[in-house]
Motif scaffolding. Structure first.
Motif, PDB file in Angstrom:
ATOM      1  N   LEU B 122      -6.848 -47.069-138.607  1.00 17.44           N
ATOM      2  CA  LEU B 122      -5.406 -46.937-138.403  1.00 17.44           C
ATOM      3  C   LEU B 122      -4.686 -48.195-138.881  1.00 17.44           C
ATOM      4  O   LEU B 122      -3.724 -48.126-139.644  1.00 17.44           O
ATOM      5  CB  LEU B 122      -5.103 -46.708-136.922  1.00 17.44           C
ATOM      6  N   ILE B 126      -1.497 -49.447-141.683  1.00 15.07           N
ATOM      7  CA  ILE B 126      -0.218 -50.087-141.375  1.00 15.07           C
ATOM      8  C   ILE B 126      -0.080 -51.398-142.138  1.00 15.07           C
ATOM      9  O   ILE B 126       0.954 -51.707-142.716  1.00 15.07           O
ATOM     10  CB  ILE B 126      -0.116 -50.339-139.859  1.00 15.07           C
ATOM     11  N   LEU B 128      -1.269 -52.176-144.878  1.00 18.52           N
ATOM     12  CA  LEU B 128      -1.098 -52.000-146.309  1.00 18.52           C
ATOM     13  C   LEU B 128       0.169 -51.259-146.683  1.00 18.52           C
ATOM     14  O   LEU B 128       0.514 -51.187-147.850  1.00 18.52           O
ATOM     15  CB  LEU B 128      -2.294 -51.240-146.882  1.00 18.52           C
ATOM     16  N   ALA B 129       0.839 -50.681-145.693  1.00 20.19           N
ATOM     17  CA  ALA B 129       2.062 -49.957-146.015  1.00 20.19           C
ATOM     18  C   ALA B 129       2.994 -50.921-146.748  1.00 20.19           C
ATOM     19  O   ALA B 129       3.062 -52.099-146.424  1.00 20.19           O
ATOM     20  CB  ALA B 129       2.714 -49.443-144.743  1.00 20.19           C
ATOM     21  N   GLY B 130       3.681 -50.405-147.752  1.00 21.57           N
ATOM     22  CA  GLY B 130       4.493 -51.280-148.600  1.00 21.57           C
ATOM     23  C   GLY B 130       5.463 -52.112-147.767  1.00 21.57           C
ATOM     24  O   GLY B 130       5.821 -51.763-146.655  1.00 21.57           O
ATOM     25  N   ARG B 131       5.833 -53.269-148.325  1.00 22.87           N
ATOM     26  CA  ARG B 131       6.826 -54.092-147.650  1.00 22.87           C
ATOM     27  C   ARG B 131       8.061 -53.243-147.405  1.00 22.87           C
ATOM     28  O   ARG B 131       8.528 -52.552-148.283  1.00 22.87           O
ATOM     29  CB  ARG B 131       7.215 -55.279-148.526  1.00 22.87           C
ATOM     30  N   ARG B 133       8.298 -50.701-145.396  1.00 24.70           N
ATOM     31  CA  ARG B 133       8.040 -49.378-144.807  1.00 24.70           C
ATOM     32  C   ARG B 133       7.754 -49.475-143.316  1.00 24.70           C
ATOM     33  O   ARG B 133       8.021 -48.539-142.579  1.00 24.70           O
ATOM     34  CB  ARG B 133       6.866 -48.689-145.513  1.00 24.70           C
ATOM     35  N   VAL B 134       7.154 -50.569-142.902  1.00 14.69           N
ATOM     36  CA  VAL B 134       6.975 -50.776-141.466  1.00 14.69           C
ATOM     37  C   VAL B 134       7.577 -52.133-141.124  1.00 14.69           C
ATOM     38  O   VAL B 134       7.738 -52.985-141.999  1.00 14.69           O
ATOM     39  CB  VAL B 134       5.481 -50.764-141.052  1.00 14.69           C
ATOM     40  N   LEU B 138       5.337 -55.006-136.606  1.00 15.63           N
ATOM     41  CA  LEU B 138       4.208 -54.079-136.593  1.00 15.63           C
ATOM     42  C   LEU B 138       3.119 -54.566-137.555  1.00 15.63           C
ATOM     43  O   LEU B 138       1.928 -54.471-137.273  1.00 15.63           O
ATOM     44  CB  LEU B 138       4.689 -52.677-136.974  1.00 15.63           C
TER      45      LEU B 138
END
Ligand code: HDD
Ligand code: HEM
Ligand code: HEM
Lengths: 352, 469
Positions: B122, B126, B128-131, B133-134, B138
Motif C-alpha cells: 500500500l 502512496i 510513488l504517487a506523483g507530486r 496527487r497526495v 501523507l
C-alpha cells in the motif's frame, strides 16, 4: 482446528484469484484491447498501483498452506515442480512488465514491456487453471506423500480444459474491470469483450461438467451428502446470471462485482467438493492428503489463530485505503488529460 | 551428497543471493529516505536542531528524497519479484525440509506476508504517487511506513533464519517439528543480534550509496545542493552504522555463534585445535588436509579475549567436533568471514576519515576521498553477501542446525531429478542476468538525470561548501 485453516486457506486463495484475477485478465487482453499508446497506458494504469498488493494474497496464501499443511505444501510444490517454476518466472515477467514500463522513456521499451505483461498474464491465467485442474483430477501420490508429474502429464486434457476455463474466466473478469473503470473507446471495447467472453464462460463451464464428473465423481456425493454446500454452485450460477443482467442494463460496476462473486462461487464449489482433501490422489487411489493427515499440530494451528485475524484485519484496512485512493483518483482521462497532467505514468509515478 | 541436492543448493544460493541485493538497497535507503522526508516535511527555521532548516535546505532534502525514492521503487519492484520464487522454492526444491519445518517457520513466513508485505504494497503506492496527487503529509507518513514495513519484513525473515541456525520452541512429533510456543520462536536468543547486525549492514549500504551519489555529483560539478545533503548525511550515517556493525552487533553475534555453533565459529576463525588463550588470525591459509593454518599472522590471546572476555579462555577448535559435523567447506567459511571483517574495517576507516574532513570543511576539496566514497558501495554489498555466506555455509552440514542435514531436506530425486533442477537453475540464471542488467541501466539513467529541485529558490543558492561545511 484443521478445518478452520482449510477455510482460511480457501478464503486466501479466493481473495487472490478475485483480486489478482482482474490484473491478470487486463494483462491477458492487454495488446488485444488497447490499441494506442495512450490506451495501453490507461490499461496498465488501472492495475499498476494495486497489482502488488493483490499478489501478496498469493504469498500469504502460500504461507498459510506452508504453516497449516506443510505436507501438502511439500508434496504439491515438488510434484508440480515445472509448473510451479513456470509460474514463478511468469510472475516475475508480469510484475516487471508493469513496473519497469515507465522507467525508460522510449516507445520501443514500452512496447517490449507491454508485450511481456500481456504474454505473461495470459500464460499465468492458463497455468493457474491447469494447476487447479490437476488438483481436482488428483495426483499420483505415493505413501510418503510425494509424487512426480512430468510436464506432459501435467498438461493432460482435463487440466488443459480447466486451463482454458481459467483463461476465459480471468479474461472476462479483467474485461469487466476495465469496462467499469476505463473511459472512451477503451472502456467501450472492454465492455464488448466482456459480453463476448461471458458466452465463452458459459460454453466452457458447460463443457466441463461431464469431464469433471468423470475425474472426480466423489465431488457430486459431497454435495448430495451435505446439501448446504450447494450454496457455492448456486452463488456461482446466480452471479453469472446477475453479471449478464447488470451489463445489459449498463451497471458496469455491479457487473464487475458479479464477476467477483462468480469466481468466489466457483472456488468455493471446488473446495466444498474436495473437502476434506487438500491434495487428493486420483479418484479411488489411496494416499490422498487431507486436512487431517497433512496438518501440523492443533496446538500450532491454535497459536496461529491468535495473530492471523489481526494481520488480516490490518490487510483489509490497507486495501480499503489503497482502493479508495486508487479509485477516487478516477480513471485517467484519454490522450489530452493523460499522464502529463497527473504527473504520473501508469504506476501513478512520475516518469523517470 | 547426491547430485540433485547439489543443484538444489546452487539454485537456492543463486536466487537468495540475487534477491538479497535488493532488500539491502530498500531496507538501507528506507532509513535515509525517511530522514530526508522528515526534514523536508518538519524542518523550520525556528525549530531546534536537527530540524532547524532553511527553506533551501529543505528543498534540497526534498529533491534528494525524491531522487532516492525512484531508486527505491525500482529496487523494491525487483526485490518483490525475486522474493516470490524464494518462498515457493522451499516447497519445490526443499520439500522434505518444508514438510519437516513448515509447522514452525511457516508461522514466521506467513506473518511476514500479513504484517509486512500488505503494508508495504500500500505505502509504496502512496510514496510513488506523483507530486501533487497526495498530500505532503501523507507522503511523509508513507516514507515512515515503508521504513517500518521493510524492517518488519526483515525481522520475520531473520526470525525464520534464526530458527534454522538455532532451533527453539518446538517438539519433534511424527518426524516433524511442531511449534510449541510462538513467544519462544520470536524471542530466540539468536534473533536479536542477527537482526541488528543484518539491518545495520543494510543501513551501511544505504549510507554509502548516499555518500557515493554526493561524491559523484561533486566530482562532476553538478547539483551542488543535493550533492551536499547526500554527502553529509551519507558519511555520518556510514560512520554510525559501520561502528554499530562491528560493535556491539558484530561482536555479540560472533560470541553467539561461538556459543551455539562451535563448528561454524571454529571454521570462521580457522581454528583447527582447541586452545586456551586462542590467537586471533588476521591473515592465513587454512589447510583442511593438514588441519592447520598456513603462513598465519596472529594476535596472541586476542580471540579468547574477544569471545569470552578472558585472556586465556578455552575456545573449541574443529578437533573437538566430529568431521561429519564440520562445515562442508571450511576455507569458504573462513575466507568469507575474513572478507566481511576486512571490508567492514576498511569501510569504517573511510567513513571516519570522511566525517573528519566534513568537520574541517575540507571534504569537497579532497578529491581522493571523494573518489573512494564514490567507489565504495559495491564493497558494502560484498561484505553483506560474504556475511550471509558465513552464516549459511557455516551452518552446514545442517539445514536446521543439529536437527536435519541439508541433503535430507531436499525434495526427493524422484520428484525433482537433477536434470530438471539444472534446467530451472539455468533459467533463473539467464533471467536474473537480464534483470540485473536492466536494473543497472535504469538506475544509471535515474542518476544521470539527476534531482529536480521543486521551486526556483528565492534567495541565492547556497554553495555545496556551505551546506556541507
Ligand atoms: C555491510 C555489511 C557487513 C559488515 C561490514 C560486517 N558484517 Fe557481519 N554479517 C553481515 C554483514 C556485515 C550480514 C549480511 O548482515 C550477516 C549475514 C547473516 C547475518 O546474520 O548477518 C553477517 C553475519 C555475521 C556473523 C554471523 C555468522 C554466522 O551466523 O555464522 C558474524 C559473527 C559477523 N557477521 C561478525 C562481523 C564482524 C565481527 C564484523 C566486523 C567488521 C562484521 N561482521 C562486518
Ligand atoms: C533469512 C532467510 C534465509 C533463509 C530462511 C535461508 C534458507 C536457506 C535454505 C533452506 C538453504 C538450502 C539448504 C542449505 O544448503 O543449507 C539455504 C542455503 C543457502 N543460503 Fe540461505 N536462507 C536465508 C537467507 C540467505 C541469504 C540472504 C543468503 C545470501 C545472500 C543466503 C545464502 C545461502 C547460501 C550461500 C546457501 C547455500 C549453502 C550451501 O549449500 O553450502 N541465505 N538457505
Ligand atoms: C529465503 C529467504 C527469503 C524469502 C523466502 C523471501 C521472500 C520474499 C518475498 C516473497 C518478497 C516479496 C514481497 C512482496 O510481494 O511485497 C520479498 C521481498 C522482500 N524481502 Fe525477502 N525473502 C528472503 C530473504 C530476505 C532477506 C534475508 C531479507 C532481509 C533481511 C529480505 C527482505 C525483504 C524485503 C525488505 C522485501 C520487500 C521488497 C524489497 O524491499 O525488495 N528477504 N521477500
Amino acid at each position: 482446528m484443521a478445518t478452520v485453516w482449510f477455510i482460511v486457506l480457501v478464503v486466501m486463495i479466493t481473495a487472490y484469484v478475485v483480486l489478482d484475477g482482474f490484473d491478470l485478465g487486463v494483462g491477458a487482453l492487454h495488446r488485444l484491447l488497447a490499441r494506442t499508446d495512450e490506451e495501453r497506458e490507461e490499461a496498465v494504469a488501472a492495475v499498476g498501483p494495486v497489482w502488488n498488493g493483490n499478489e501478496v494474497w498469493l504469498i500469504a496464501g502460500g504461507g498459510v498452506l506452508f504453516l497449516a499443511f506443510p505436507r501438502a505444501y511439500a508434496g504439491a510444490f515438488s510434484g508440480l515442480y515445472f509448473g510451479l517454476v513456470l509460474v514463478l518466472w511468469l510472475l516475475i515477467g508480469r510484475g516487471l512488465g508493469i513496473e519497469l514500463r515507465d522507467e525508460v522513456d522510449s516507445p520501443l521499451w514500452r512496447t517490449a514491456c507491454d508485450t511481456v505483461f500481456w504474454v505473461c498474464s495470459a500464460a499465468l491465467a492458463l497455468v493457474f487453471g491447469v494447476a487447479l485442474g490437476n488438483v481436482v483430477r488428483g495426483v499420483p501420490l505415493h505413501a510418503d506423500g510425494y509424487f512426480h508429474l512430468p510436464l506432459f502429464s501435467i498438461l493432460n486434457p482435463y487440466a488443459l480444459l480447466v486451463g482454458l476455463f481459467g483463461l476465459v474466466v480471468l479474461a472476462a473478469h479483467g474485461a469487466s474491470f476495465l469496462a467499469a473503470r476505463a473511459t472512451g473507446p477503451l472502456g467501450a471495447r472492454a465492455a464488448r469483450w466482456a459480453g463476448g467472453l461471458w458466452w465463452a464462460e458459459l460454453v466452457v463451464l458447460a463443457g466441463l461438467a461431464v469431464p469433471t464428473d468423470d475425474v472426480r465423481h466423489s465431488a457430486l456425493e459431497a454435495f448430495t451428502d451435505h446439501p448446504w454446500r450447494l450454496v457455492f454452485p448456486v452463488l456461482a450460477v446466480g452471479a453469472l446470471a446477475a453479471g449478464f443482467a447488470f451489463r445489459r442494463s449498463g451497471a458496469l460496476g455491479r457487473a464487475f462485482l458479479a464477476s467477483c462473486a462468480f469466481i468466489a462461487g466457483l472456488l468455493g464449489s471446488v473446495a466444498a467438493g474436495l473437502y476434506p482433501s487438500v491434495l487428493p490422489a486420483r479418484e479411488g487411489r489411496p494416499f490422498g492428503l487431507t486436512v487431517h493427515n497433512a496438518a501440523t499440530s492443533d496446538h500450532a494451528l491454535r497459536i496461529a489463530l491468535w495473530w492471523w485475524p489481526v494481520g488480516i484485519a490490518l490487510a483489509v484496512g490497507y486495501f480499503v485505503l489503497a482502493y479508495r485512493l486508487h479509485l477516487l483518483g478516477g480513471p485517467r482521462a484519454g490522450p489530452a488529460g493523460g499522464p502529463q497532467t497527473g504527473g504520473g505514468g501508469p504506476t501513478g509515478r512520475p516518469r523517470a | 551428497m547426491s547430485s540433485h541436492v547439489t543443484v538444489d543448493r546452487w539454485q537456492f544460493t543463486l536466487t537468495v543471493t540475487f534477491h538479497y541485493l535488493f532488500p539491502i538497497v530498500t531496507m538501507g535507503l528506507a532509513v535515509f529516505i525517511a530522514w530526508l522526508q522528515t526534514v523536508a516535511h518538519l524542518g523550520r527555521e525556528d525549530r531546534r536542531w536537527p530540524l532547524r532548516r532553511t527553506a533551501e535546505d529543505r528543498r534540497a532534502h526534498e529533491a534528494a528524497a525524491h531522487l532516492w525514492t525512484k531508486v527505491f521503487a525500482v529496487s523494491f519492484a525487483v526485490g518483490v519479484v525475486t522474493g516470490v520464487p524464494l518462498e515457493f522454492q522451499f516447497g519445490t526444491n526443499w520439500a522434505a525440509f518444508s514438510n519437516y519445518a513448515g509447522g514452525v517457520i511457516g508461522q514466521t513466513l506467513a506473518m511476514e506476508g500479513v504484517f509486512a508485505f500488505f503494508a508495504e504494497s500500500l505505502f509504496i503506492g502512496i510514496l510513488l504517487a506523483g507530486r501533487g496527487r497526495v498530500s505532503e503529509r501523507l507522503r511523509w507518513i508513507a516514507a515512515l511506513m515503508m521504513l517500518a514495513g521493510s524492517w518488519v519484513s526483515g525481522f520475520f525473515i531473520i526470525a525464520t533464519n534464526a530458527w534454522m541456525q538455532h532451533p527453539v520452541g518446538y517438539t519433534l512429533r511424527d518426524g516433524r517439528a511442531q511449534l510449541d510456543s510462538l513467544g519462544q520462536l520470536l524471542t530466540n536468543p539468536w534473533l536479536p543480534w542477527q537482526y541488528a547486525h543484518t539491518m545495520s549492514g543494510a543501513a551501511v549500504s544505504g549510507a554509502f550509496l548516499l555518500a557515493a551519489l554526493g561524491a559523484f555529483y561533486t566530482l562532476s560539478g553538478r547539483h551542488p545542493e543535493v550533492a551536499g545533503v547526500c554527502l553529509r548525511i551519507g558519511v555520518v550515517g556510514a560512520l554510525v552504522f559501520s561502528l554499530l556493525q562491528i560493535f556491539p552487533t558484530g561482536d555479540r553475534h560472533a560470541r553467539q555463534v561461538a556459543r551455539y555453533q562451535p563448528s561454524s565459529f571454529a571454521a570462521m576463525e580457522g581454528l583447527f585445535r582447541s586452545e586456551r588463550g586462542a590467537p586471533l588470525v588476521i591473515i592465513g591459509t587454512p589447510d583442511t588436509e593438514q588441519r592447520r593454518l598456513e603462513s598465519a599472522i596472529e594476535m596472541p590471546h586476542a580471540l579468547s579475549l574477544l569471545t569470552s572476555r578472558r585472556w586465556d579462555a578455552e575456545i573449541r577448535g574443529l578437533d573437538s567436533i566430529p568431521v561429519d559435523r564440520w562445515p562442508d567447506s571450511v576455507p569458504l567459511v573462513y575466507y568469507a568471514y575474513h572478507i566481511m571483517v576486512g571490508v567492514g574495517t576498511l569501510l569504517l576507516v573511510l567513513a571516519a576519515l570522511a566525517v573528519l574532513l566534513v568537520r574541517r570543511g575540507r571534504l569537497l576539496r579532497s578529491r581522493s576521498v571523494l573518489w573512494a566514497l564514490m567507489l565504495a558501495p559495491p564493497f558494502t554489498f560484498v561484505a553483506n553477501i560474504a556475511g550471509w555466506t558465513v552464516a549459511e555455509t557455516g551452518r552446514q552440514p545442517w539445514v536446521v542446525f543439529g536437527l536435519m542435514r541439508t541433503h535430507e531436506g531436499a525434495s526427493p530425486a524422484s520428484s525433482v531429478p537433477a536434470g530438471t533442477a539444472i534446467f530451472t537453475l539455468l533459467g533463473f540464471a539467464g533471467l536474473y542476468l537480464v534483470i540485473g542488467l536492466v536494473y543497472v541501466l535504469i538506475v544509471v539513467r535515474i542518476v544521470a538525470r539527476g534531482p529536480e529541485l521543486r521551486a526556483p529558490p528565492t534567495k541565492p543558492r547556497p554553495t555545496a561548501a556551505a551546506v556541507v561545511g
